[in-house]
Design a protein around this motif. Structure first.
Motif, PDB file in Angstrom:
ATOM      1  N   THR A  69      -0.561   2.012  11.748  1.00  7.15           N
ATOM      2  CA  THR A  69      -1.074   1.858  13.118  1.00  7.15           C
ATOM      3  C   THR A  69      -2.315   0.979  13.129  1.00  7.15           C
ATOM      4  N   LEU A  70      -3.238   1.235  12.204  1.00  5.61           N
ATOM      5  CA  LEU A  70      -4.458   0.415  12.135  1.00  5.61           C
ATOM      6  C   LEU A  70      -4.136  -1.036  11.800  1.00  5.61           C
ATOM      7  N   ALA A  71      -3.190  -1.242  10.897  1.00  5.99           N
ATOM      8  CA  ALA A  71      -2.809  -2.609  10.536  1.00  5.99           C
ATOM      9  C   ALA A  71      -2.183  -3.325  11.733  1.00  5.99           C
ATOM     10  N   ASN A  72      -1.365  -2.619  12.499  1.00  2.00           N
ATOM     11  CA  ASN A  72      -0.751  -3.223  13.680  1.00  2.00           C
ATOM     12  C   ASN A  72      -1.768  -3.526  14.773  1.00  2.00           C
ATOM     13  N   MET A  73      -2.888  -2.826  14.774  1.00  2.00           N
ATOM     14  CA  MET A  73      -3.947  -3.076  15.749  1.00  2.00           C
ATOM     15  C   MET A  73      -4.930  -4.134  15.246  1.00  2.00           C
ATOM     16  N   ASP A  74      -4.622  -4.733  14.105  1.00  2.00           N
ATOM     17  CA  ASP A  74      -5.495  -5.718  13.455  1.00  2.00           C
ATOM     18  C   ASP A  74      -6.875  -5.154  13.129  1.00  2.00           C
ATOM     19  N   ARG A  75      -6.939  -3.863  12.850  1.00  4.11           N
ATOM     20  CA  ARG A  75      -8.201  -3.242  12.464  1.00  4.11           C
ATOM     21  C   ARG A  75      -8.327  -3.139  10.944  1.00  4.11           C
ATOM     22  N   LEU A  76      -7.266  -3.519  10.225  1.00 12.58           N
ATOM     23  CA  LEU A  76      -7.286  -3.558   8.767  1.00 12.58           C
ATOM     24  C   LEU A  76      -6.893  -4.952   8.316  1.00 12.58           C
ATOM     25  N   THR A  77      -7.599  -5.445   7.334  1.00 12.34           N
ATOM     26  CA  THR A  77      -7.230  -6.756   6.800  1.00 12.34           C
ATOM     27  C   THR A  77      -6.643  -6.638   5.403  1.00 12.34           C
ATOM     28  N   ALA A  78      -7.110  -5.668   4.631  1.00 13.95           N
ATOM     29  CA  ALA A  78      -6.585  -5.483   3.274  1.00 13.95           C
ATOM     30  C   ALA A  78      -6.582  -3.988   2.951  1.00 13.95           C
ATOM     31  N   VAL A  79      -5.471  -3.532   2.413  1.00 17.57           N
ATOM     32  CA  VAL A  79      -5.332  -2.116   2.066  1.00 17.57           C
ATOM     33  C   VAL A  79      -4.716  -2.016   0.683  1.00 17.57           C
ATOM     34  N   ASN A  80      -5.265  -1.136  -0.147  1.00 14.12           N
ATOM     35  CA  ASN A  80      -4.689  -0.866  -1.452  1.00 14.12           C
ATOM     36  C   ASN A  80      -3.766   0.343  -1.311  1.00 14.12           C
ATOM     37  N   PHE A  81      -2.492   0.073  -1.158  1.00 16.58           N
ATOM     38  CA  PHE A  81      -1.506   1.131  -0.972  1.00 16.58           C
ATOM     39  C   PHE A  81      -1.108   1.805  -2.277  1.00 16.58           C
ATOM     40  N   GLN A  82      -1.453   1.244  -3.403  1.00 18.06           N
ATOM     41  CA  GLN A  82      -0.936   1.737  -4.682  1.00 18.06           C
ATOM     42  C   GLN A  82      -1.198   3.219  -4.938  1.00 18.06           C
ATOM     43  N   PRO A  83      -2.438   3.723  -4.771  1.00 15.40           N
ATOM     44  CA  PRO A  83      -2.650   5.161  -5.021  1.00 15.40           C
ATOM     45  C   PRO A  83      -1.779   6.049  -4.117  1.00 15.40           C
ATOM     46  N   LEU A  84      -1.657   5.667  -2.864  1.00 14.87           N
ATOM     47  CA  LEU A  84      -0.852   6.432  -1.931  1.00 14.87           C
ATOM     48  C   LEU A  84       0.631   6.365  -2.298  1.00 14.87           C
ATOM     49  N   LEU A  85       1.085   5.183  -2.677  1.00 13.90           N
ATOM     50  CA  LEU A  85       2.475   5.034  -3.083  1.00 13.90           C
ATOM     51  C   LEU A  85       2.771   5.805  -4.366  1.00 13.90           C
ATOM     52  N   ASP A  86       1.821   5.821  -5.299  1.00 15.68           N
ATOM     53  CA  ASP A  86       1.996   6.585  -6.542  1.00 15.68           C
ATOM     54  C   ASP A  86       2.143   8.082  -6.254  1.00 15.68           C
ATOM     55  N   GLU A  87       1.301   8.608  -5.360  1.00 19.85           N
ATOM     56  CA  GLU A  87       1.389  10.022  -4.991  1.00 19.85           C
ATOM     57  C   GLU A  87       2.719  10.306  -4.303  1.00 19.85           C
ATOM     58  N   HIS A  88       3.109   9.434  -3.398  1.00 19.56           N
ATOM     59  CA  HIS A  88       4.372   9.614  -2.683  1.00 19.56           C
ATOM     60  C   HIS A  88       5.539   9.612  -3.669  1.00 19.56           C
ATOM     61  N   LYS A  90       5.490  10.373  -6.855  1.00 19.12           N
ATOM     62  CA  LYS A  90       5.425  11.576  -7.686  1.00 19.12           C
ATOM     63  C   LYS A  90       6.068  12.765  -6.973  1.00 19.12           C
ATOM     64  N   PHE A  91       5.713  12.967  -5.710  1.00 24.37           N
ATOM     65  CA  PHE A  91       6.258  14.103  -4.976  1.00 24.37           C
ATOM     66  C   PHE A  91       7.734  13.899  -4.631  1.00 24.37           C
ATOM     67  N   THR A  92       8.129  12.673  -4.397  1.00 24.89           N
ATOM     68  CA  THR A  92       9.540  12.394  -4.129  1.00 24.89           C
ATOM     69  C   THR A  92      10.378  12.709  -5.365  1.00 24.89           C
ATOM     70  N   GLU A  93       9.880  12.378  -6.547  1.00 22.73           N
ATOM     71  CA  GLU A  93      10.587  12.702  -7.783  1.00 22.73           C
ATOM     72  C   GLU A  93      10.685  14.214  -7.988  1.00 22.73           C
ATOM     73  N   LEU A  94       9.616  14.946  -7.664  1.00 23.12           N
ATOM     74  CA  LEU A  94       9.646  16.402  -7.777  1.00 23.12           C
ATOM     75  C   LEU A  94      10.702  17.001  -6.851  1.00 23.12           C
ATOM     76  N   ILE A  95      10.758  16.513  -5.635  1.00 26.89           N
ATOM     77  CA  ILE A  95      11.753  17.004  -4.684  1.00 26.89           C
ATOM     78  C   ILE A  95      13.154  16.681  -5.197  1.00 26.89           C
ATOM     79  N   GLY A  96      13.347  15.482  -5.732  1.00 24.30           N
ATOM     80  CA  GLY A  96      14.637  15.107  -6.281  1.00 24.30           C
ATOM     81  C   GLY A  96      15.076  16.015  -7.418  1.00 24.30           C
TER      82      GLY A  96
END
Length: 103
Positions: A69-88, A90-96
């Motif tokens: 939402t923030l990126a679509n509002m042009d309120r973010l210019t750069a985001v490091n998604f890696q930590p969030l993607l790593d956590e996601h 990890k939990f997706t693998e546990l559920i699997g």
């Protein structure tokens, strides 16, 4: 939809009845479902901790939504998604793993 319209009655001692009810409760199943699974040789798996995993997945999803939402509002210019993607991941693998165990 499956209709269960046949009744099977069994006799057991008070102790056996208590133990069967206790086992059904321990597995988090209604008595009928527990007995059906046991009688039909289906594997009964207790997935302790699944609520916490689902809670974490929802939290990560909310975070991703907020970032998008923030990126679509042009309120973010750069985001490091890696930590969030790593956590996601990890939990997706546990559920699997849990789902494979339940099947």
């Amino acid at each position: 939809m499956r209709r269960r319209n046949t009744t099977i009655a069994i006799r057991c001692t008070e102790e056996e009845s208590r133990r069967i009810h206790e086992l059904a409760d321990r597995h988090g199943l209604r008595l009928n479902d527990f007995i059906m699974r046991c009688a039909l040789g289906k594997k009964i798996v207790v997935a302790n901790g699944i609520d916490e995993i689902v809670r974490q997945q929802k939290a990560i999803g909310r975070n991703l939504n907020q970032i998008a939402t923030l990126a679509n509002m042009d309120r973010l210019t750069a985001v490091n998604f890696q930590p969030l993607l790593d956590e996601h991941r990890k939990f997706t693998e546990l559920i699997g793993r849990l789902l494979r165990e339940v099947k």
